[in-house]
Design an enzyme around this catalytic site. Structure first.
Site, PDB file in Angstrom:
ATOM      1  N   ASN A   8       0.864  -1.177   0.000  1.00 44.97           N
ATOM      2  CA  ASN A   8       0.000   0.000   0.000  1.00 44.97           C
ATOM      3  C   ASN A   8       0.902   1.230   0.000  1.00 44.97           C
ATOM      4  O   ASN A   8       1.465   1.599   1.021  1.00 44.97           O
ATOM      5  CB  ASN A   8      -0.905  -0.026   1.245  1.00 44.97           C
ATOM      6  N   TRP A   9       1.019   1.828  -1.180  1.00 46.02           N
ATOM      7  CA  TRP A   9       1.910   2.990  -1.291  1.00 46.02           C
ATOM      8  C   TRP A   9       1.334   4.231  -0.627  1.00 46.02           C
ATOM      9  O   TRP A   9       2.035   5.222  -0.439  1.00 46.02           O
ATOM     10  CB  TRP A   9       2.158   3.324  -2.756  1.00 46.02           C
ATOM     11  N   LYS A  10       0.032   4.217  -0.379  1.00 46.29           N
ATOM     12  CA  LYS A  10      -0.665   5.403   0.148  1.00 46.29           C
ATOM     13  C   LYS A  10      -0.445   6.585  -0.818  1.00 46.29           C
ATOM     14  O   LYS A  10      -0.354   6.357  -2.017  1.00 46.29           O
ATOM     15  CB  LYS A  10      -0.181   5.708   1.566  1.00 46.29           C
ATOM     16  N   HIS A  94      -9.884   1.799   4.405  1.00 52.17           N
ATOM     17  CA  HIS A  94      -8.602   1.943   5.110  1.00 52.17           C
ATOM     18  C   HIS A  94      -8.778   2.969   6.231  1.00 52.17           C
ATOM     19  O   HIS A  94      -9.457   3.985   6.053  1.00 52.17           O
ATOM     20  CB  HIS A  94      -7.504   2.378   4.141  1.00 52.17           C
ATOM     21  N   GLU A  96      -7.015   5.287   7.331  1.00 48.30           N
ATOM     22  CA  GLU A  96      -6.649   6.673   7.021  1.00 48.30           C
ATOM     23  C   GLU A  96      -7.807   7.398   6.332  1.00 48.30           C
ATOM     24  O   GLU A  96      -7.997   8.600   6.511  1.00 48.30           O
ATOM     25  CB  GLU A  96      -5.364   6.694   6.171  1.00 48.30           C
ATOM     26  N   GLU A 166      -6.189  -4.349  10.519  1.00 51.47           N
ATOM     27  CA  GLU A 166      -5.143  -3.343  10.674  1.00 51.47           C
ATOM     28  C   GLU A 166      -5.410  -2.499  11.921  1.00 51.47           C
ATOM     29  O   GLU A 166      -6.130  -1.490  11.845  1.00 51.47           O
ATOM     30  CB  GLU A 166      -5.124  -2.419   9.463  1.00 51.47           C
ATOM     31  N   GLY A 172       2.113   2.430  10.668  1.00 50.22           N
ATOM     32  CA  GLY A 172       3.128   3.471  10.508  1.00 50.22           C
ATOM     33  C   GLY A 172       3.835   3.844  11.793  1.00 50.22           C
ATOM     34  O   GLY A 172       4.499   4.887  11.862  1.00 50.22           O
ATOM     35  N   SER A 211       2.812  -1.980  10.408  1.00 50.45           N
ATOM     36  CA  SER A 211       4.257  -2.089  10.672  1.00 50.45           C
ATOM     37  C   SER A 211       4.840  -3.452  10.316  1.00 50.45           C
ATOM     38  O   SER A 211       5.745  -3.947  10.984  1.00 50.45           O
ATOM     39  CB  SER A 211       4.565  -1.727  12.129  1.00 50.45           C
ATOM     40  N   GLY A 233       4.728   1.314   4.761  1.00 49.84           N
ATOM     41  CA  GLY A 233       6.079   1.879   4.706  1.00 49.84           C
ATOM     42  C   GLY A 233       7.126   0.957   4.090  1.00 49.84           C
ATOM     43  O   GLY A 233       7.963   1.414   3.294  1.00 49.84           O
TER      44      GLY A 233
HETATM   45  P1  PGA Z   1       2.429   0.424   7.574  1.00 47.85           P
HETATM   46  O1  PGA Z   1       0.992   0.670   6.916  1.00 47.85           O
HETATM   47  O2  PGA Z   1       2.946  -0.891   7.044  1.00 47.85           O
HETATM   48  O3  PGA Z   1       3.264   1.589   7.164  1.00 47.85           O
HETATM   49  O4  PGA Z   1       2.225   0.343   9.053  1.00 47.85           O
HETATM   50  C1  PGA Z   1       0.086  -0.367   6.717  1.00 47.85           C
HETATM   51  C2  PGA Z   1      -1.194   0.142   6.114  1.00 47.85           C
HETATM   52  O5  PGA Z   1      -1.643   1.236   6.470  1.00 47.85           O
HETATM   53  O6  PGA Z   1      -1.802  -0.523   5.263  1.00 47.85           O
END
Ligand code: PGA
Length: 251
Positions: A8-10, A94, A96, A166, A172, A211, A233
């Protein structure tokens, strides 16, 4: 069940960098017995597709999409448009987006159905935040989110979705959820899926996100009930993500 790793590049990498990422990743030695996908910003789908050429690995995923098929929804993207790029998986809900854009369980449910109708496998994201975990509400929060998101999905033998657990506090932060804790949440999710879909639930992958990196991915994927990972990440560097893909299957 075949495991799946989704990058997931976001909100990273426009078309130029996305194309370069895919070209670099294609040079990586990759395990065969695991599905690999990259969730890229919409604007970079064409570049990612072009850099893939005829290669089908990694598969393409979207990070978001709308529920209607077309019409007056300025700025939104319909699942059918994603199909034109060969998008195979679509994230829905997600954390976010729930946090920054106010996405509700009802919206996530509608998005999931629209993706399924278009032939894209929804990746429904659920997870509690730090306060909810502290208050002992993690199970209740995840159950509520999941039941709402699944409401109108149909299970006809084929997996209607992938579920990504998640925990928000693990995203993150470098504070990954202990595999044993993820395992018990995955078991809870599995129970909800079985109740809703019966036998079809056996085909639904439940993946962990938060993470995950090349060092800990093997432990997650070798934990019973964890069928893959959603990686933020640690997916931004193509070589690092290649390393992670290899590490995922060695454990
Ligand atoms: P992260 O993000 O690996 O940077 O913790 C995971 C995600 O939000 O899908």
């Amino acid at each position: 069940m075949k495991k799946i790793l989704i990058a997931n590049w976001k909100m990273n990498y426009g078309p130029i960098k996305a194309g370069a990422w895919v070209r670099a990743f294609r040079r990586e030695r990759l395990p065969k017995d695991v599905d690999i996908a990259i969730a890229v910003p919409h604007i970079s789908l064409a570049a990612a597709r072009a850099s893939l050429g005829r290669a089908s690995i990694p598969a393409l995923a979207s990070q978001n999409s709308f529920w209607a098929e077309e019409g007056p929804f300025t700025g939104e993207i319909a699942p059918a448009m994603l199909v034109e790029f060969g998008v195979a998986y679509g994230l829905a809900g997600h954390s976010e987006r729930r946090i920054h854009l106010g996405e509700t369980d009802e919206m996530v449910a509608k998005k999931a159905v629209a993706l399924q109708k278009a032939g894209i496998s929804p990746v429904i994201c659920v997870g509690e935040n730090a306060l909810q975990r502290k208050k002992g509400e993690a199970n209740k929060v995840v159950r509520t989110q999941l039941q709402a998101a699944l409401k109108d999905l149909v299970g006809d033998g084929r997996a209607p979705a992938i579920i990504a657990y998640e925990p928000v506090w693990a995203i993150g932060t470098g504070k990954a959820c202990a595999p044993e804790d993820a395992k018990s949440m995955h078991a809870l999710i599995r129970g909800i899926l079985e109740k809703k879909f019966g036998k079809t639930a056996d085909n639904i992958r439940i993946i962990y996100g938060g993470s995950v990196d090349a060092r800990n991915v093997g432990e997650y994927l070798s934990t019973t009930g964890i069928d893959g990972a959603l990686v933020g990440g640690a997916s931004l560097d193509p070589r690092n993500f290649g390393l992670l893909c290899r590490a995922a299957v060695i454990a």
